[in-house]
Design an enzyme around this catalytic site. Structure first.
Site, PDB file in Angstrom:
ATOM      1  N   ASN A  81     -48.135 -63.965  65.155  1.00  0.00           N
ATOM      2  CA  ASN A  81     -48.603 -65.282  64.351  1.00  0.00           C
ATOM      3  C   ASN A  81     -49.919 -65.959  64.723  1.00  0.00           C
ATOM      4  OD1 ASN A  81     -45.887 -64.865  63.180  1.00  0.00           O
ATOM      5  ND2 ASN A  81     -44.928 -65.790  64.912  1.00  0.00           N
ATOM      6  N   LYS A 136     -48.837 -52.598  65.122  1.00  0.00           N
ATOM      7  CA  LYS A 136     -47.662 -53.356  64.584  1.00  0.00           C
ATOM      8  C   LYS A 136     -46.358 -52.593  65.253  1.00  0.00           C
ATOM      9  CE  LYS A 136     -45.040 -56.274  61.845  1.00  0.00           C
ATOM     10  NZ  LYS A 136     -45.002 -57.054  60.424  1.00  0.00           N
ATOM     11  N   ARG A 159     -43.809 -60.263  69.945  1.00  0.00           N
ATOM     12  CA  ARG A 159     -43.943 -60.230  68.639  1.00  0.00           C
ATOM     13  C   ARG A 159     -44.425 -61.568  68.053  1.00  0.00           C
ATOM     14  NH1 ARG A 159     -40.260 -57.420  63.857  1.00  0.00           N
ATOM     15  NH2 ARG A 159     -41.633 -57.842  62.186  1.00  0.00           N
ATOM     16  N   HIS A 216     -51.330 -68.474  62.346  1.00  0.00           N
ATOM     17  CA  HIS A 216     -50.222 -68.567  61.307  1.00  0.00           C
ATOM     18  C   HIS A 216     -49.789 -70.159  61.328  1.00  0.00           C
ATOM     19  CE1 HIS A 216     -50.706 -64.208  60.241  1.00  0.00           C
ATOM     20  NE2 HIS A 216     -49.690 -64.604  59.827  1.00  0.00           N
ATOM     21  N   HIS A 227     -50.162 -71.969  57.996  1.00  0.00           N
ATOM     22  CA  HIS A 227     -48.827 -72.477  57.082  1.00  0.00           C
ATOM     23  C   HIS A 227     -48.968 -73.557  56.600  1.00  0.00           C
ATOM     24  CE1 HIS A 227     -46.134 -68.972  58.561  1.00  0.00           C
ATOM     25  NE2 HIS A 227     -46.777 -68.595  57.611  1.00  0.00           N
ATOM     26  N   GLU A 280     -38.409 -60.684  68.105  1.00  0.00           N
ATOM     27  CA  GLU A 280     -39.452 -61.923  68.292  1.00  0.00           C
ATOM     28  C   GLU A 280     -39.030 -62.667  69.183  1.00  0.00           C
ATOM     29  OE1 GLU A 280     -41.736 -63.261  64.885  1.00  0.00           O
ATOM     30  OE2 GLU A 280     -41.879 -65.096  65.852  1.00  0.00           O
ATOM     31  N   GLU A 290     -55.424 -60.215  58.171  1.00  0.00           N
ATOM     32  CA  GLU A 290     -54.292 -59.525  59.170  1.00  0.00           C
ATOM     33  C   GLU A 290     -54.831 -58.417  59.786  1.00  0.00           C
ATOM     34  OE1 GLU A 290     -51.521 -61.463  59.268  1.00  0.00           O
ATOM     35  OE2 GLU A 290     -50.913 -62.109  57.494  1.00  0.00           O
ATOM     36  N   HIS A 347     -52.232 -66.290  51.397  1.00  0.00           N
ATOM     37  CA  HIS A 347     -52.081 -66.430  53.033  1.00  0.00           C
ATOM     38  C   HIS A 347     -52.814 -65.949  53.920  1.00  0.00           C
ATOM     39  CE1 HIS A 347     -49.280 -65.933  56.300  1.00  0.00           C
ATOM     40  NE2 HIS A 347     -49.643 -64.591  56.366  1.00  0.00           N
ATOM     41  N   LYS A 364     -38.659 -57.250  58.842  1.00  0.00           N
ATOM     42  CA  LYS A 364     -38.278 -58.775  58.580  1.00  0.00           C
ATOM     43  C   LYS A 364     -38.405 -58.863  57.176  1.00  0.00           C
ATOM     44  CE  LYS A 364     -40.748 -61.801  62.155  1.00  0.00           C
ATOM     45  NZ  LYS A 364     -41.768 -62.725  62.192  1.00  0.00           N
ATOM     46  N   ARG A 413     -23.233 -54.764  52.525  1.00  0.00           N
ATOM     47  CA  ARG A 413     -23.349 -55.096  53.844  1.00  0.00           C
ATOM     48  C   ARG A 413     -24.561 -54.151  54.430  1.00  0.00           C
ATOM     49  NH1 ARG A 413     -17.902 -55.382  53.453  1.00  0.00           N
ATOM     50  NH2 ARG A 413     -17.100 -57.335  53.773  1.00  0.00           N
TER      51      ARG A 413
HETATM   52  N1  LIG Z   1     -42.132 -59.210  56.214  1.00  0.00           N
HETATM   53  C1  LIG Z   1     -42.989 -59.508  56.839  1.00  0.00           C
HETATM   54  O1  LIG Z   1     -43.119 -59.150  58.024  1.00  0.00           O
HETATM   55  C2  LIG Z   1     -44.164 -60.096  56.331  1.00  0.00           C
HETATM   56  C3  LIG Z   1     -45.344 -60.278  57.040  1.00  0.00           C
HETATM   57  C4  LIG Z   1     -46.221 -61.043  56.219  1.00  0.00           C
HETATM   58  C5  LIG Z   1     -46.245 -61.574  55.041  1.00  0.00           C
HETATM   59  N2  LIG Z   1     -44.855 -61.473  54.513  1.00  0.00           N
HETATM   60  C6  LIG Z   1     -44.905 -62.009  53.290  1.00  0.00           C
HETATM   61  O2  LIG Z   1     -45.509 -61.321  52.129  1.00  0.00           O
HETATM   62  C7  LIG Z   1     -45.888 -61.959  51.089  1.00  0.00           C
HETATM   63  C8  LIG Z   1     -47.266 -61.873  50.460  1.00  0.00           C
HETATM   64  O3  LIG Z   1     -47.590 -60.423  50.301  1.00  0.00           O
HETATM   65  P1  LIG Z   1     -48.834 -59.893  49.368  1.00  0.00           P
HETATM   66  O4  LIG Z   1     -49.907 -60.577  50.173  1.00  0.00           O
HETATM   67  O5  LIG Z   1     -48.846 -58.626  49.455  1.00  0.00           O
HETATM   68  O6  LIG Z   1     -48.727 -60.606  48.215  1.00  0.00           O
HETATM   69  P2  LIG Z   1     -47.867 -60.393  46.680  1.00  0.00           P
HETATM   70  O7  LIG Z   1     -46.624 -59.394  47.067  1.00  0.00           O
HETATM   71  O8  LIG Z   1     -47.560 -61.483  45.890  1.00  0.00           O
HETATM   72  O9  LIG Z   1     -49.107 -59.359  46.150  1.00  0.00           O
HETATM   73  C9  LIG Z   1     -50.139 -60.093  45.812  1.00  0.00           C
HETATM   74  C10 LIG Z   1     -50.520 -59.723  44.233  1.00  0.00           C
HETATM   75  O10 LIG Z   1     -51.031 -58.451  44.041  1.00  0.00           O
HETATM   76  C11 LIG Z   1     -50.183 -57.667  43.049  1.00  0.00           C
HETATM   77  N3  LIG Z   1     -50.344 -56.516  43.514  1.00  0.00           N
HETATM   78  C12 LIG Z   1     -49.674 -55.680  44.274  1.00  0.00           C
HETATM   79  N4  LIG Z   1     -50.203 -54.513  44.419  1.00  0.00           N
HETATM   80  C13 LIG Z   1     -50.887 -54.223  43.487  1.00  0.00           C
HETATM   81  C14 LIG Z   1     -51.796 -53.183  43.242  1.00  0.00           C
HETATM   82  N5  LIG Z   1     -51.766 -52.107  43.985  1.00  0.00           N
HETATM   83  N6  LIG Z   1     -52.952 -53.445  42.386  1.00  0.00           N
HETATM   84  C15 LIG Z   1     -52.979 -54.265  41.632  1.00  0.00           C
HETATM   85  N7  LIG Z   1     -52.371 -55.747  41.889  1.00  0.00           N
HETATM   86  C16 LIG Z   1     -51.302 -55.721  42.693  1.00  0.00           C
HETATM   87  C17 LIG Z   1     -48.955 -58.393  43.198  1.00  0.00           C
HETATM   88  O11 LIG Z   1     -48.374 -58.094  41.809  1.00  0.00           O
HETATM   89  C18 LIG Z   1     -49.404 -59.706  43.199  1.00  0.00           C
HETATM   90  O12 LIG Z   1     -49.845 -60.396  42.123  1.00  0.00           O
HETATM   91  C19 LIG Z   1     -45.501 -63.370  51.341  1.00  0.00           C
HETATM   92  O13 LIG Z   1     -44.288 -63.636  50.678  1.00  0.00           O
HETATM   93  C20 LIG Z   1     -45.107 -63.355  52.838  1.00  0.00           C
HETATM   94  O14 LIG Z   1     -44.377 -64.527  53.415  1.00  0.00           O
HETATM   95  C21 LIG Z   1     -43.957 -60.723  55.125  1.00  0.00           C
HETATM   96 ZN   LIG Z   2     -49.260 -63.066  57.855  1.00  0.00          ZN
END
Ligand SMILES: NC(=O)c1ccc[n+]([C@@H]2O[C@H](COP(=O)([O-])OP(=O)(O)OC[C@H]3O[C@@H](n4cnc5c(N)ncnc54)[C@H](O)[C@@H]3O)[C@@H](O)[C@H]2O)c1
Ligand SMILES: [Zn+2]
Length: 361
Positions: free
Chosen positions: A245, A227, A241, A248, A252, A237, A185, A265, A143, A121
């Site tokens: 988006n 942020k 917040r 987005h 999406h 949100e 972003e 993304h 999130k 939990r």
């Molecule tokens: N929680 C939130 O508020 C929020 C906001 C935006 C996006 N997201 C989520 O985030 C995800 C996308 O995140 P992302 O763009 O970081 O993608 P990711 O986590 O897939 O990372 C991108 C790639 O880079 C690699 N990588 C990571 N750090 C590295 C480093 N320092 N050196 C070399 N390679 C590295 C990873 O292994 C992966 O292959 C999505 O699932 C999206 O839904 C969440």
């Molecule tokens: Zn985003």
């Protein structure tokens, strides 16, 4: 130099430390680790790069690490992978007060955070983001989620970390395409609420692209500040917040329409932002000069400014499945100015379609 921001959420407030080489700094981590044992969730790409230095830092403050190395990729952001984390937590007799550390990009951060929110939990967790996107966006704000076959990020929780350790040095190993995607972003914050930052970006975008650590640290700091303010004002949100988006809902549609992973993304968000700008212009809210100014910055950041030609009807159909739909109405984030966004129920789907067609080839 280390800079520290705070996400102000009453008793759930937490610091964001920003700087270079932070993973190796005992003093930043030690106040948060009360247990002799911590779980580090990471993936097969990030583990060989940074797991050992994090382990060494934790060892110096008397904490031993149980690593959980997940497969790399959005397609593994699933229930099955999440269970791998629970297996490790239970298999190692972790307690509710054991610390979980998410070391990686947004995928690892979202999954580690969600696992922490559910395990017994709720266990405490720390975000150590290693992509530009996760440094400026996903690691801050609480999130957390996994994907469901019927929708991205559909299963999750609002659950805040205890600390965000934003180590700019990790960006050195990030592939260039991922760095550029993260810039989408960063630009977003300028567009929705920080016109001065937008001007700064116009003067410094090439430095960011080239991986200049000083410029990156400034951009990460300014983005996290934006942020943190938005999250403090509207954690769940229900209002402001939603402005995060921008681009987005269109983005999406591009990601889903082409199949996840074809466009990153941030690339989809860039093209989506230009559609939102085009629509804002057609509504008479911003000028064509504004649209060109926005387009220029994205082009210089090496990001796409036109969406794929899937047809306006297909875009709108995909957009209807987005989480942001309320009472069946499309709610879009649009621009009132370069530096000011608004949420709007645009009733005229004809006009939305025209903006999509004008911006997609
Ligand atoms: N929680 C939130 O508020 C929020 C906001 C935006 C996006 N997201 C989520 O985030 C995800 C996308 O995140 P992302 O763009 O970081 O993608 P990711 O986590 O897939 O990372 C991108 C790639 O880079 C690699 N990588 C990571 N750090 C590295 C480093 N320092 N050196 C070399 N390679 C590295 C990873 O292994 C992966 O292959 C999505 O699932 C999206 O839904 C969440
Ligand atoms: Zn985003």
């Amino acid at each position: 130099m280390i800079q520290t921001l705070s996400v102000e959420l009453g008793e759930r407030s937490y610091p964001i430390h920003i700087g270079c080489g932070l993973i190796s700094m005992d003093a930043l981590l030690s106040p948060h680790f009360k247990h002799k044992k911590a779980v580090v969730v990471t993936n097969t790409t990030v583990a060989p790069l940074y797991l050992n230095s994090l382990k060494a830092t934790l060892a110096r403050i008397g904490v031993s690490v149980i690593p959980v190395v997940l497969p790399d990729g959005e397609k593994y952001k699933t229930w099955e992978t999440l269970n791998q984390i629970f297996d490790a937590l239970l298999g190692n007799h972790c307690e509710r007060s054991t610390m979980l550390v998410a070391l990686g990009g947004g995928v690892v951060g979202d999954m580690g955070g969600f696992a922490a929110s559910c395990y017994q939990r709720g266990m405490p967790f720390v975000q150590v983001p290693t992509t530009l996107l996760s440094l400026v966006d996903s690691s801050v704000g609480g999130k957390t989620a996994i994907n469901h076959p019927l929708g991205k990020n559909m299963i999750g929780a609002f659950y805040q970390p205890k600390l965000v350790l934003a180590d700019i040095s990790t960006l050195k190993t990030l592939p260039e395409r991922e760095l550029k995607a993260g810039l989408a972003e960063v630009i977003k914050y300028g567009l929705i609420r920080d016109p001065e930052f937008f001007v700064w970006l116009e003067g410094n975008i090439e430095r960011l692209q080239a991986g200049d650590e000083q410029a990156l640290a400034y951009a990460v700091h300014r983005s996290c500040q934006n942020k943190a303010e938005v999250v403090a004002a509207d954690e769940r949100e229900t209002g402001e917040r939603a402005l995060l988006n921008l681009g987005h809902t269109f983005g999406h549609a591009i990601e889903t329409g082409l199949g996840y992973g074809v466009w990153l993304h941030g690339e989809a968000v860039a093209a989506g932002t230009l559609i939102a700008a085009e629509l804002s212009c057609r509504l008479g809210w911003i000028t064509e000069i504004d649209v060109r100014r926005i387009e220029n910055l994205f082009v210089r950041a090496g990001l796409p400014v036109r969406g794929p030609a899937m047809g306006a009807a297909r875009y709108i159909e995909l957009m209807r499945h987005d989480k942001k739909v309320q009472d069946g109405k499309l709610r879009l984030v649009l621009l009132n100015a370069v530096g000011k966004a608004v949420v709007s129920d645009v009733a005229d789907e004809g006009l939305i379609g025209e903006a999509i067609d004008a911006r997609c080839t």
